[in-house]
Design a protein around this motif. Structure first.
Motif, mmCIF file in Angstrom:
data_model
loop_
_atom_site.group_PDB
_atom_site.id
_atom_site.type_symbol
_atom_site.label_atom_id
_atom_site.label_comp_id
_atom_site.label_asym_id
_atom_site.label_seq_id
_atom_site.Cartn_x
_atom_site.Cartn_y
_atom_site.Cartn_z
ATOM 1 N N LEU A 99 0.854 -1.185 0.000
ATOM 2 C CA LEU A 99 0.000 0.000 0.000
ATOM 3 C C LEU A 99 0.888 1.233 0.000
ATOM 4 N N LEU A 100 0.864 1.966 -1.093
ATOM 5 C CA LEU A 100 1.795 3.060 -1.331
ATOM 6 C C LEU A 100 1.050 4.379 -1.460
ATOM 7 N N GLU A 101 1.489 5.369 -0.686
ATOM 8 C CA GLU A 101 0.875 6.694 -0.715
ATOM 9 C C GLU A 101 1.844 7.705 -1.313
ATOM 10 N N PHE A 102 1.395 8.401 -2.353
ATOM 11 C CA PHE A 102 2.172 9.500 -2.911
ATOM 12 C C PHE A 102 1.960 10.764 -2.071
ATOM 13 N N PRO A 103 2.887 11.717 -2.135
ATOM 14 C CA PRO A 103 2.632 13.016 -1.507
ATOM 15 C C PRO A 103 1.326 13.603 -2.026
ATOM 16 N N HIS A 104 0.563 14.239 -1.149
ATOM 17 C CA HIS A 104 -0.778 14.680 -1.526
ATOM 18 C C HIS A 104 -0.768 15.728 -2.647
ATOM 19 N N ASN A 105 0.292 16.506 -2.723
ATOM 20 C CA ASN A 105 0.281 17.638 -3.655
ATOM 21 C C ASN A 105 0.909 17.348 -5.014
ATOM 22 N N GLU A 106 1.396 16.103 -5.225
ATOM 23 C CA GLU A 106 2.052 15.837 -6.502
ATOM 24 C C GLU A 106 2.269 14.346 -6.713
ATOM 25 N N VAL A 107 2.617 14.029 -7.948
ATOM 26 C CA VAL A 107 3.177 12.722 -8.281
ATOM 27 C C VAL A 107 4.660 12.977 -8.529
ATOM 28 N N PRO A 108 5.535 12.521 -7.643
ATOM 29 C CA PRO A 108 6.959 12.863 -7.759
ATOM 30 C C PRO A 108 7.565 12.409 -9.084
ATOM 31 N N GLU A 109 8.578 13.143 -9.517
ATOM 32 C CA GLU A 109 9.233 12.837 -10.783
ATOM 33 C C GLU A 109 9.830 11.434 -10.785
ATOM 34 N N TYR A 110 10.291 10.979 -9.625
ATOM 35 C CA TYR A 110 10.954 9.686 -9.559
ATOM 36 C C TYR A 110 9.976 8.530 -9.328
ATOM 37 N N ALA A 111 8.679 8.818 -9.319
ATOM 38 C CA ALA A 111 7.691 7.783 -9.000
ATOM 39 C C ALA A 111 7.743 6.619 -9.979
ATOM 40 N N GLU A 112 7.842 6.921 -11.277
ATOM 41 C CA GLU A 112 7.881 5.846 -12.267
ATOM 42 C C GLU A 112 9.079 4.932 -12.057
ATOM 43 N N ASN A 113 10.240 5.523 -11.763
ATOM 44 C CA ASN A 113 11.433 4.712 -11.524
ATOM 45 C C ASN A 113 11.256 3.827 -10.302
ATOM 46 N N MET A 114 10.639 4.365 -9.251
ATOM 47 C CA MET A 114 10.412 3.579 -8.051
ATOM 48 C C MET A 114 9.433 2.447 -8.316
ATOM 49 N N ILE A 115 8.386 2.734 -9.098
ATOM 50 C CA ILE A 115 7.424 1.685 -9.435
ATOM 51 C C ILE A 115 8.117 0.575 -10.207
ATOM 52 N N PHE A 116 8.988 0.949 -11.131
ATOM 53 C CA PHE A 116 9.733 -0.060 -11.891
ATOM 54 C C PHE A 116 10.595 -0.911 -10.963
ATOM 55 N N GLU A 117 11.268 -0.269 -10.006
ATOM 56 C CA GLU A 117 12.111 -1.007 -9.066
ATOM 57 C C GLU A 117 11.273 -1.985 -8.244
ATOM 58 N N THR A 124 3.723 -5.578 -6.122
ATOM 59 C CA THR A 124 2.656 -4.824 -6.781
ATOM 60 C C THR A 124 2.247 -3.652 -5.909
ATOM 61 N N PRO A 125 2.567 -2.416 -6.310
ATOM 62 C CA PRO A 125 2.129 -1.266 -5.531
ATOM 63 C C PRO A 125 0.617 -1.071 -5.664
ATOM 64 N N VAL A 126 -0.038 -0.816 -4.554
ATOM 65 C CA VAL A 126 -1.451 -0.454 -4.549
ATOM 66 C C VAL A 126 -1.509 1.017 -4.146
ATOM 67 N N LEU A 127 -1.844 1.879 -5.094
ATOM 68 C CA LEU A 127 -1.806 3.316 -4.862
ATOM 69 C C LEU A 127 -2.992 3.744 -4.010
ATOM 70 N N ALA A 128 -2.697 4.344 -2.879
ATOM 71 C CA ALA A 128 -3.735 4.776 -1.955
ATOM 72 C C ALA A 128 -4.361 6.083 -2.419
ATOM 73 N N HIS A 129 -5.662 6.132 -2.404
ATOM 74 C CA HIS A 129 -6.493 7.299 -2.751
ATOM 75 C C HIS A 129 -5.907 8.207 -3.839
ATOM 76 N N PRO A 130 -5.671 7.690 -5.042
ATOM 77 C CA PRO A 130 -5.146 8.537 -6.115
ATOM 78 C C PRO A 130 -6.097 9.667 -6.488
ATOM 79 N N GLU A 131 -7.390 9.482 -6.246
ATOM 80 C CA GLU A 131 -8.379 10.508 -6.583
ATOM 81 C C GLU A 131 -8.205 11.777 -5.752
ATOM 82 N N ARG A 132 -7.491 11.669 -4.636
ATOM 83 C CA ARG A 132 -7.258 12.825 -3.766
ATOM 84 C C ARG A 132 -5.866 13.428 -3.944
ATOM 85 N N ASN A 133 -5.091 12.865 -4.859
ATOM 86 C CA ASN A 133 -3.752 13.373 -5.131
ATOM 87 C C ASN A 133 -3.833 14.499 -6.163
#
Length: 250
Positions: A99-117, A124-133
């Motif tokens: 269960l992975l939470e992004f910062p509320h105010n953005e999708v970080p630039e390095y997010a794709e690289n982290m997801i790949f890692e 399998t990352p499960v993105l928490a409340h993306p509708e509120r990001n």
């Protein structure tokens, strides 16, 4: 879980929330205190210990609820190190779903690289409340890219019911229509705005979409907790969802 973050303030409130969950028809709960964000750190061993103590409280008070230890893990550059250090709790005992939470105010630039890692390691990352990001709110089609990379999403039930405003509700509806939503979460924190609304969300999903989708959301939650496969299905970009065709007219 009482007294570990911005959820239940104490043991009494936690037990009252557990009773409210049972009244909603909930029988199992994954406890997900915040971890590694700017406010809270809840280490794996501490969460396991607190979960065991809370489960005993539930048994002592004859509340028919089974709880499991978990974390809502904040995306940081230290995430892989924390996984290597065995300080991360996954959503299942097989360490498959995170269960992975992004910062509320953005999708970080390095997010794709982290997801790949993560996905390259069988996670399998499960993105928490993306509708509120705010990042996904500005560009909802980015969510398609993350699901395409292998992520799942967990939508907050109260988002679907309009608790966070009409814009968040509309985006949640479009995410579901695009088949980019996979499970509901209560995200229950208290007895007011952040209360349990799972029954209401599932009822609305059955009425406004169909019963089959509601059943799929429920089964997906079970599959994640058990570490089983979750079928992605035919996903679409949010921009391809036409508002006038969504759920008919209200």
């Amino acid at each position: 879980m009482p007294g570990v973050d911005d959820g239940a303030k104490d043991r009494t409130m936690a037990l009252q929330m557990a009773e409210a969950a049972v009244n909603q028809g909930i029988s199992h709960i994954l406890l997900t205190p915040h971890h590694m964000d700017s406010h809270y750190t809840n280490h794996k061993l501490d969460v396991i210990k607190h979960t065991g103590a809370f489960q005993q409280d539930l048994i002592d008070h004859e509340i028919p609820l089974k709880v499991f230890p978990g974390q809502e893990v904040h995306l940081t550059g230290d995430l892989l190190k924390a996984i290597f250090d065995d300080d991360i709790l996954f959503m299942d005992s097989g360490n498959r779903y995170l269960l992975l939470e992004f910062p509320h105010n953005e999708v970080p630039e390095y997010a794709e690289n982290m997801i790949f890692e993560l996905t390259s390691r069988g996670i399998t990352p499960v993105l928490a409340h993306p509708e509120r990001n705010q990042g996904f709110q500005k560009d909802p089609d980015r969510l398609f890219s993350f699901v395409e990379m292998g992520c799942l999403t967990q939508l907050t039930s109260s988002s679907y019911l309009g608790v966070f405003g009409k814009n968040v509700q509309t985006l949640t509806e479009k995410i579901i229509k695009a088949n980019l939503g996979f499970v509901f979460a209560s995200d229950a924190h208290n007895f007011e705005g952040r209360r349990f609304t799972m029954r209401e969300a599932f009822d609305r999903l059955s009425e406004q979409v169909d019963v089959k989708t509601a059943e799929r959301f429920n089964q997906n939650a079970k599959n994640i907790l058990n570490g089983d496969d979750v079928e992605i299905g035919d996903i679409k970009r949010v921009s391809d969802i036409k508002k006038k065709k969504f759920f008919g007219l209200f």
